[in-house]
Design a protein around this motif. Structure first.
Motif, PDB file in Angstrom:
ATOM      1  N   LEU A  57       0.825  -1.206   0.000  1.00 36.69           N
ATOM      2  CA  LEU A  57       0.000   0.000   0.000  1.00 36.69           C
ATOM      3  C   LEU A  57       0.862   1.259   0.000  1.00 36.69           C
ATOM      4  N   TYR A  58       1.982   1.201   0.701  1.00 40.55           N
ATOM      5  CA  TYR A  58       2.884   2.354   0.749  1.00 40.55           C
ATOM      6  C   TYR A  58       3.425   2.683  -0.639  1.00 40.55           C
ATOM      7  N   ASP A  59       3.898   1.671  -1.359  1.00 37.50           N
ATOM      8  CA  ASP A  59       4.410   1.902  -2.713  1.00 37.50           C
ATOM      9  C   ASP A  59       3.297   2.351  -3.658  1.00 37.50           C
ATOM     10  N   LYS A  60       2.117   1.787  -3.490  1.00 36.25           N
ATOM     11  CA  LYS A  60       0.998   2.175  -4.358  1.00 36.25           C
ATOM     12  C   LYS A  60       0.614   3.630  -4.133  1.00 36.25           C
ATOM     13  N   TRP A  61       0.563   4.049  -2.880  1.00 31.44           N
ATOM     14  CA  TRP A  61       0.206   5.438  -2.588  1.00 31.44           C
ATOM     15  C   TRP A  61       1.272   6.399  -3.098  1.00 31.44           C
ATOM     16  N   LEU A  62       2.540   6.010  -3.004  1.00 36.92           N
ATOM     17  CA  LEU A  62       3.593   6.879  -3.513  1.00 36.92           C
ATOM     18  C   LEU A  62       3.512   7.030  -5.025  1.00 36.92           C
ATOM     19  N   LEU A  63       3.263   5.925  -5.723  1.00 36.43           N
ATOM     20  CA  LEU A  63       3.166   5.993  -7.174  1.00 36.43           C
ATOM     21  C   LEU A  63       1.955   6.801  -7.623  1.00 36.43           C
ATOM     22  N   GLU A  64       0.873   6.747  -6.866  1.00 41.88           N
ATOM     23  CA  GLU A  64      -0.323   7.508  -7.217  1.00 41.88           C
ATOM     24  C   GLU A  64      -0.265   8.945  -6.731  1.00 41.88           C
ATOM     25  N   GLY A  65       0.772   9.290  -5.971  1.00 39.66           N
ATOM     26  CA  GLY A  65       0.913  10.650  -5.486  1.00 39.66           C
ATOM     27  C   GLY A  65      -0.047  11.030  -4.392  1.00 39.66           C
ATOM     28  N   ARG A  66      -0.537  10.065  -3.656  1.00 38.78           N
ATOM     29  CA  ARG A  66      -1.483  10.363  -2.581  1.00 38.78           C
ATOM     30  C   ARG A  66      -0.771  11.005  -1.392  1.00 38.78           C
ATOM     31  N   ARG A  67      -1.547  11.680  -0.590  1.00 42.89           N
ATOM     32  CA  ARG A  67      -1.006  12.370   0.575  1.00 42.89           C
ATOM     33  C   ARG A  67      -1.884  12.031   1.779  1.00 42.89           C
ATOM     34  N   ASN A  68      -1.327  11.282   2.734  1.00 46.73           N
ATOM     35  CA  ASN A  68      -2.053  10.949   3.956  1.00 46.73           C
ATOM     36  C   ASN A  68      -1.056  10.792   5.100  1.00 46.73           C
ATOM     37  N   CYS A  69      -1.596  10.632   6.299  1.00 50.77           N
ATOM     38  CA  CYS A  69      -0.744  10.588   7.494  1.00 50.77           C
ATOM     39  C   CYS A  69       0.058   9.298   7.588  1.00 50.77           C
ATOM     40  N   CYS A  70      -0.281   8.276   6.801  1.00 57.75           N
ATOM     41  CA  CYS A  70       0.425   6.994   6.883  1.00 57.75           C
ATOM     42  C   CYS A  70       1.766   7.029   6.179  1.00 57.75           C
ATOM     43  N   ILE A  71       1.965   7.956   5.250  1.00 61.28           N
ATOM     44  CA  ILE A  71       3.222   7.984   4.514  1.00 61.28           C
ATOM     45  C   ILE A  71       4.004   9.268   4.763  1.00 61.28           C
ATOM     46  N   THR A  72       3.358  10.422   4.587  1.00 62.56           N
ATOM     47  CA  THR A  72       4.072  11.677   4.751  1.00 62.56           C
ATOM     48  C   THR A  72       3.074  12.817   4.864  1.00 62.56           C
ATOM     49  N   PHE A  73       3.558  13.927   5.397  1.00 66.15           N
ATOM     50  CA  PHE A  73       2.720  15.123   5.502  1.00 66.15           C
ATOM     51  C   PHE A  73       3.043  16.137   4.412  1.00 66.15           C
ATOM     52  N   ARG A  74       3.908  15.792   3.499  1.00 66.41           N
ATOM     53  CA  ARG A  74       4.245  16.707   2.423  1.00 66.41           C
ATOM     54  C   ARG A  74       4.025  16.013   1.092  1.00 66.41           C
ATOM     55  N   LYS A  75       4.020  16.786   0.043  1.00 63.44           N
ATOM     56  CA  LYS A  75       3.699  16.269  -1.276  1.00 63.44           C
ATOM     57  C   LYS A  75       4.877  15.520  -1.861  1.00 63.44           C
ATOM     58  N   LYS A  76       4.606  14.355  -2.382  1.00 61.69           N
ATOM     59  CA  LYS A  76       5.633  13.553  -3.048  1.00 61.69           C
ATOM     60  C   LYS A  76       5.584  13.806  -4.549  1.00 61.69           C
ATOM     61  N   TYR A  77       6.700  13.524  -5.196  1.00 65.39           N
ATOM     62  CA  TYR A  77       6.703  13.648  -6.644  1.00 65.39           C
ATOM     63  C   TYR A  77       5.917  12.494  -7.267  1.00 65.39           C
ATOM     64  N   ILE A  78       5.357  12.722  -8.424  1.00 66.12           N
ATOM     65  CA  ILE A  78       4.453  11.779  -9.068  1.00 66.12           C
ATOM     66  C   ILE A  78       5.151  11.168 -10.266  1.00 66.12           C
ATOM     67  N   THR A  79       5.059   9.872 -10.398  1.00 62.35           N
ATOM     68  CA  THR A  79       5.576   9.168 -11.563  1.00 62.35           C
ATOM     69  C   THR A  79       4.416   8.775 -12.454  1.00 62.35           C
ATOM     70  N   ARG A  80       4.585   8.901 -13.738  1.00 57.13           N
ATOM     71  CA  ARG A  80       3.533   8.530 -14.688  1.00 57.13           C
ATOM     72  C   ARG A  80       4.169   7.878 -15.902  1.00 57.13           C
ATOM     73  N   GLU A  81       3.395   7.103 -16.564  1.00 54.00           N
ATOM     74  CA  GLU A  81       3.889   6.373 -17.726  1.00 54.00           C
ATOM     75  C   GLU A  81       3.704   7.201 -18.993  1.00 54.00           C
TER      76      GLU A  81
END
Length: 209
Positions: A57-81
């Motif tokens: 779930l952690y890797d999936k949320w990072l790849l989708e660019g989601r933002r929640n308290c389970c991973i981080t409080f700041r915006k992650k970069y988004i990967t797209r195909e």
């Protein structure tokens, strides 16, 4: 998933070793071995059913660019195909993520930087401390008695112990040896459950005595 099989082998062997120790008739060791064996088994179960799905779930949320308290409080970069199916990274978000590193990343990065910078000094210090400790410990003498000394000699409890040991009664008692009790008319037998320390034992009488 690739590590689950290797973890299973180590879990089975370690748990089997602890469970094999439960044949010991000593209640404390029996409880310790059973506790550790069950602890290792349930630790593996929790890793399979909790840690692995959480990492997915952690890797999936990072790849989708989601933002929640389970991973981080700041915006992650988004990967797209792209059209060819390869993953591309948004350069602006990537640069921002490089600038805003997490606290644990900064702490570990700083620790590694200074450790690598002073590596030769650290190695020389460790070698010097090892040599000094070896020299000092080689000069320690053997203990005069088998008594455990937990307090210094100038402490009043230690002084009282030394005074008691110098008494004539203490010297005679120490030279007399250990005490032994002889009971007639009974036979040695363990009639209770050794796994239950609260259960009382029964005295077995020696009938032909």
């Amino acid at each position: 998933p690739d590590a689950a099989y290797a973890m299973l082998l180590t879990t089975v062997t370690t748990a089997a070793a602890f469970f094999a120790t439960t044949i010991c008739p000593i209640n404390a060791l029996y409880c310790f071995a059973a506790f550790c064996g069950l602890l290792i088994v349930f630790d593996y179960i929790m890793n399979i059913f909790i840690v692995f799905p959480a990492l997915c779930l952690y890797d999936k949320w990072l790849l989708e660019g989601r933002r929640n308290c389970c991973i981080t409080f700041r915006k992650k970069y988004i990967t797209r195909e792209d059209e060819s199916g390869d993953l591309e990274i948004n350069s602006e978000d990537a640069d921002e993520s490089e600038e805003k590193k997490s606290l644990i990343h900064r702490i570990l990065g700083g620790f590694y930087y200074y450790l690598h910078k002073f590596r030769w000094f650290s190695m020389a210090t460790i070698i010097a401390v090892f040599v000094v400790c070896s020299i000092v410990t080689s000069q320690f003498g053997l203990p005069d008695t088998s008594d455990v000394a937990l307090v210094p000699d100038d402490q009043h409890f230690k002084q009282n112990e030394r005074w008691v040991n110098n008494l004539l009664s203490s010297s005679l008692q120490a030279r007399a040896g250990s005490e032994a009790f002889i009971l007639w008319g009974i036979t040695p037998a363990d009639t209770g459950n050794w796994k239950d320390p609260c259960e009382s034992k029964k005295i077995v009488s020696f009938v032909s005595f």
